[in-house]
Design a protein around this motif. Structure first.
Motif, PDB file in Angstrom:
ATOM      1  N   GLU A   1     -11.616 -26.583  38.111  1.00 22.91           N
ATOM      2  CA  GLU A   1     -12.363 -27.383  39.033  1.00 22.91           C
ATOM      3  C   GLU A   1     -12.266 -28.761  38.400  1.00 22.91           C
ATOM      4  O   GLU A   1     -12.545 -29.022  37.142  1.00 22.91           O
ATOM      5  CB  GLU A   1     -13.887 -26.809  39.462  1.00 22.91           C
ATOM      6  CG  GLU A   1     -13.658 -25.877  40.238  1.00 22.91           C
ATOM      7  CD  GLU A   1     -14.860 -25.308  40.883  1.00 22.91           C
ATOM      8  OE1 GLU A   1     -15.299 -26.095  41.823  1.00 22.91           O
ATOM      9  OE2 GLU A   1     -15.531 -24.360  40.438  1.00 22.91           O
TER      10      GLU A   1
ATOM     11  N   PRO B   1     -28.417 -14.079  39.286  1.00 27.66           N
ATOM     12  CA  PRO B   1     -29.319 -13.583  38.260  1.00 27.66           C
ATOM     13  C   PRO B   1     -28.642 -12.594  37.182  1.00 27.66           C
ATOM     14  O   PRO B   1     -29.140 -12.731  36.157  1.00 27.66           O
ATOM     15  CB  PRO B   1     -30.176 -12.393  39.000  1.00 27.66           C
ATOM     16  CG  PRO B   1     -30.230 -13.070  40.392  1.00 27.66           C
ATOM     17  CD  PRO B   1     -28.982 -13.762  40.550  1.00 27.66           C
TER      18      PRO B   1
ATOM     19  N   THR C   1     -12.194 -25.640  32.783  1.00 32.70           N
ATOM     20  CA  THR C   1     -12.285 -25.160  34.093  1.00 32.70           C
ATOM     21  C   THR C   1     -11.335 -26.079  34.911  1.00 32.70           C
ATOM     22  O   THR C   1     -10.808 -27.034  34.771  1.00 32.70           O
ATOM     23  CB  THR C   1     -13.696 -25.721  34.448  1.00 32.70           C
ATOM     24  OG1 THR C   1     -13.719 -25.425  35.936  1.00 32.70           O
ATOM     25  CG2 THR C   1     -13.979 -27.295  34.189  1.00 32.70           C
TER      26      THR C   1
ATOM     27  N   ALA D   1     -15.326 -16.614  31.629  1.00 34.52           N
ATOM     28  CA  ALA D   1     -16.592 -16.708  32.635  1.00 34.52           C
ATOM     29  C   ALA D   1     -15.795 -17.361  33.958  1.00 34.52           C
ATOM     30  O   ALA D   1     -15.930 -18.212  34.313  1.00 34.52           O
ATOM     31  CB  ALA D   1     -17.530 -17.642  32.077  1.00 34.52           C
TER      32      ALA D   1
ATOM     33  N   ASN E   1     -16.551 -22.721  34.420  1.00 32.95           N
ATOM     34  CA  ASN E   1     -17.561 -23.449  34.171  1.00 32.95           C
ATOM     35  C   ASN E   1     -18.541 -23.276  35.212  1.00 32.95           C
ATOM     36  O   ASN E   1     -19.419 -24.209  35.902  1.00 32.95           O
ATOM     37  CB  ASN E   1     -16.842 -25.056  34.267  1.00 32.95           C
ATOM     38  CG  ASN E   1     -18.001 -25.938  34.061  1.00 32.95           C
ATOM     39  OD1 ASN E   1     -18.899 -25.757  33.242  1.00 32.95           O
ATOM     40  ND2 ASN E   1     -18.012 -27.328  34.715  1.00 32.95           N
ATOM     41  N   GLY E   2     -18.965 -21.879  35.532  1.00 34.78           N
ATOM     42  CA  GLY E   2     -19.995 -21.528  36.575  1.00 34.78           C
ATOM     43  C   GLY E   2     -21.088 -21.365  36.096  1.00 34.78           C
ATOM     44  O   GLY E   2     -21.194 -21.805  34.477  1.00 34.78           O
TER      45      GLY E   2
ATOM     46  N   LEU F   1     -23.672 -25.395  48.280  1.00 35.70           N
ATOM     47  CA  LEU F   1     -22.470 -25.592  49.059  1.00 35.70           C
ATOM     48  C   LEU F   1     -22.911 -25.759  50.425  1.00 35.70           C
ATOM     49  O   LEU F   1     -22.385 -26.139  51.166  1.00 35.70           O
ATOM     50  CB  LEU F   1     -21.128 -24.699  48.782  1.00 35.70           C
ATOM     51  CG  LEU F   1     -20.633 -25.128  47.173  1.00 35.70           C
ATOM     52  CD1 LEU F   1     -19.314 -23.908  47.035  1.00 35.70           C
ATOM     53  CD2 LEU F   1     -20.035 -26.364  47.130  1.00 35.70           C
TER      54      LEU F   1
ATOM     55  N   GLU G   1     -25.223 -17.529  56.173  1.00 32.27           N
ATOM     56  CA  GLU G   1     -25.762 -18.802  55.735  1.00 32.27           C
ATOM     57  C   GLU G   1     -24.789 -19.953  56.083  1.00 32.27           C
ATOM     58  O   GLU G   1     -24.892 -20.871  56.716  1.00 32.27           O
ATOM     59  CB  GLU G   1     -25.700 -18.960  54.120  1.00 32.27           C
ATOM     60  CG  GLU G   1     -26.848 -18.090  53.563  1.00 32.27           C
ATOM     61  CD  GLU G   1     -26.893 -17.974  51.961  1.00 32.27           C
ATOM     62  OE1 GLU G   1     -25.918 -18.390  51.519  1.00 32.27           O
ATOM     63  OE2 GLU G   1     -27.821 -17.467  51.329  1.00 32.27           O
TER      64      GLU G   1
ATOM     65  N   THR H   1      -8.761 -28.359  34.322  1.00 32.12           N
ATOM     66  CA  THR H   1      -7.539 -27.832  33.061  1.00 32.12           C
ATOM     67  C   THR H   1      -7.797 -26.361  33.095  1.00 32.12           C
ATOM     68  O   THR H   1      -8.723 -25.544  32.868  1.00 32.12           O
ATOM     69  CB  THR H   1      -8.323 -28.133  31.819  1.00 32.12           C
ATOM     70  OG1 THR H   1      -8.313 -29.771  31.693  1.00 32.12           O
ATOM     71  CG2 THR H   1      -7.424 -27.919  30.580  1.00 32.12           C
TER      72      THR H   1
ATOM     73  N   VAL I   1      -6.648 -22.514  32.507  1.00 30.03           N
ATOM     74  CA  VAL I   1      -6.308 -21.724  31.436  1.00 30.03           C
ATOM     75  C   VAL I   1      -5.255 -20.809  32.110  1.00 30.03           C
ATOM     76  O   VAL I   1      -5.607 -19.893  33.033  1.00 30.03           O
ATOM     77  CB  VAL I   1      -7.249 -20.770  30.724  1.00 30.03           C
ATOM     78  CG1 VAL I   1      -6.844 -19.953  29.679  1.00 30.03           C
ATOM     79  CG2 VAL I   1      -8.547 -21.792  30.325  1.00 30.03           C
TER      80      VAL I   1
END
Ligand SMILES: Cc1cc2nc3c(=O)[nH]c(=O)nc-3n(C[C@H](O)[C@H](O)[C@H](O)COP(=O)(O)OP(=O)(O)OC[C@H]3O[C@@H](n4cnc5c(N)ncnc54)[C@H](O)[C@@H]3O)c2cc1C
Length: 409
Positions: free
Chosen positions: A34, A291, A32, A104, A8-9, A44, A160, A76, A78
């Motif tokens: 997360e 990108p 996902t 993904a 789910n990104g 983040l 960063e 959830t 996979v």
């Protein structure tokens, strides 16, 4: 038709949006591991620095998903893929059948094989939980009067994080094993100007510094460097790259190298199964940047709806350092070693400006822009549109040249 997406990104979300635009009314299910809805991972850093609250992080409200017919199953995981049965298996044993599947599942931080990596106080950053854990631990260090922090890895993420941790009040030393910071984003000459800027932010830099191990007594206490130095540390953050999450695909028998191998349609070696984002490897390339995930998500989504309707031709790498007070963007080929390239440069250590353009056959193919945000959009266009700039070559870096005029003469 039923579309199922693992992960789910940004690659997953772009694909889901493309499917819902091109085939409204489709059944689109995202799974996902997360527990949070989609958020932009670059934010983040702001969460870690305490400049952004968690509730502001989620990119879209629930209605966004509902109006597009996208059903998201949080928390959830996979655990298995059965390509002959066209189904995935979830952690709780549920089977989910698909007509088209997108993998993904992104990438995970690489953990260097150092002694002490599992010690209390040693972190990597990839998720919301990671950012919150690091912040809490940093605050505990500060409350105990400890500030020494070591960040292993002088790439974009390492710097960063260093800036975010510095803003919390920690004293950060960055260990970079190479001869200069950000070796993928800046060349050696530019790195001199750049390192000065980083040090002005209060971040200490050690280059050619290879960590040997992390020492702990109850919790982390020191980082040992190969040259014999011992750096005191109450907190260690490893930012040493990522590795694509290929296990699901590999176990299912898909062709996998470093990533899941995809073709120009983003198809994997299994029928009806596509891959996009950090996990996908196209022509040996794993850009692992947003990108590329967006471009791949669009192409994968189109082809999942209508086979052969979109083509992927690779992504021009483009990254921007998100550090307050420092503007660095790198695009395309920044330091080619082969013959046939021309380089134009300007450096001014006093103002912290470094500009470099790399040209081939009269076209700009790469750029480094430090302290010069203004030129970024136009230079990006010139590179992507492969505009012939040979007539302007001698003046491209002059302050009085309007690059827009080259694009729209
Ligand atoms: C702090 C930070 C800052 C960054 N800054 C930038 C930046 O400024 N610019 C840039 O271009 N890139 C940046 N990146 C990299 C960028 O975030 C990634 O390239 C991008 O997130 C890749 O998107 P993705 O959708 O492929 O994978 P991810 O974002 O990794 O999403 C994959 C999702 O799949 C889930 N998943 C994994 N396995 C399973 C499974 N078995 N079942 C269910 N779900 C699973 C994961 O938990 C994750 O939620 C940054 C990364 C970080 C961590």
């Amino acid at each position: 038709m039923k579309f199922v997406i693992a992960g789910n990104g940004i690659a997953a979300i772009t694909t889901a949006r493309t499917i819902s635009n091109q085939a409204p009314g489709s059944q689109i299910e995202i799974y996902t591991d997360e527990r949070h809805p989609f958020y932009w991972r670059p934010q983040l850093i702001q969460l870690l620095a305490g400049r952004l609250h968690l509730e502001k992080l989620y990119a879209y409200p629930p209605e966004w998903y509902a109006t597009r017919g996208i059903e998201v199953h949080l928390g959830t995981r996979v655990v298995q893929l059965d390509v002959s049965g066209q189904r995935i298996l979830l952690e709780d044993g549920t089977e989910v059948f698909y007509d088209r599947l997108l993998l993904a599942v992104g990438s995970s931080p690489f953990e260097p094989p150092l002694a002490g990596m599992g010690e209390d106080g040693v972190f990597t950053l990839r998720t919301i939980e990671d950012a919150l854990d690091i912040k809490t631990y940093a605050q505990q260090c500060l409350a105990a009067g400890r500030t020494e922090t070591v960040v292993i890895g002088g790439g974009l993420l390492g710097l960063e994080c260093s800036s975010a941790l510095t803003s919390l009040g920690l004293q950060v030393t960055v260990l970079e094993h190479g001869p200069w910071l950000l070796h993928r984003q800046i060349d050696e000459k530019g790195s001199v100007v750049f390192q000065e800027q980083i040090e002005r932010l209060g971040i200490r830099v050690m280059t050619n510094a290879v960590p040997e191990g992390i020492l702990a007594s109850g919790s982390v206490s020191q980082v040992a460097v190969e040259d014999g130095r011992r750096l005191p540390a109450c907190l260690v953050l490893c930012a040493t790259g990522v590795r694509p999450n290929v296990a699901l695909a590999r176990d299912a028998g898909l062709d996998v190298n470093k990533g899941i191998i995809v073709d120009h349609r983003l198809r994997t070696s299994a029928e009806h199964v596509y891959a996009a984002g950090d996990v996908a490897e196209y022509e040996g390339q794993l850009p692992c940047i947003i990108p590329a995930a967006v471009e791949q998500g669009r192409v994968a989504g189109s082809n999942m709806v209508e086979p052969d309707s979109a083509t992927y031709r690779g992504t021009v790498p483009s990254t921007t350092l998100n550090v307050v007070g420092l503007e660095l963007t790198s695009i395309g080929q920044i330091d080619p070693r082969e013959e046939g390239y021309e380089e134009l440069r300007q450096a001014d250590a006093a103002t912290g400006v470094y500009r470099k353009l790399v040209l081939r056959d009269g076209r700009i193919v790469g750029a480094i822009l430090l302290g010069d945000r203004q030129r970024v959009p136009t230079v990006t266009k010139l590179i992507k549109q492969r505009t012939d700039v040979s007539r302007y070559k001698d003046r491209l870096l002059d302050d009085d040249v309007d690059l827009e005029e080259i694009i729209h003469p």
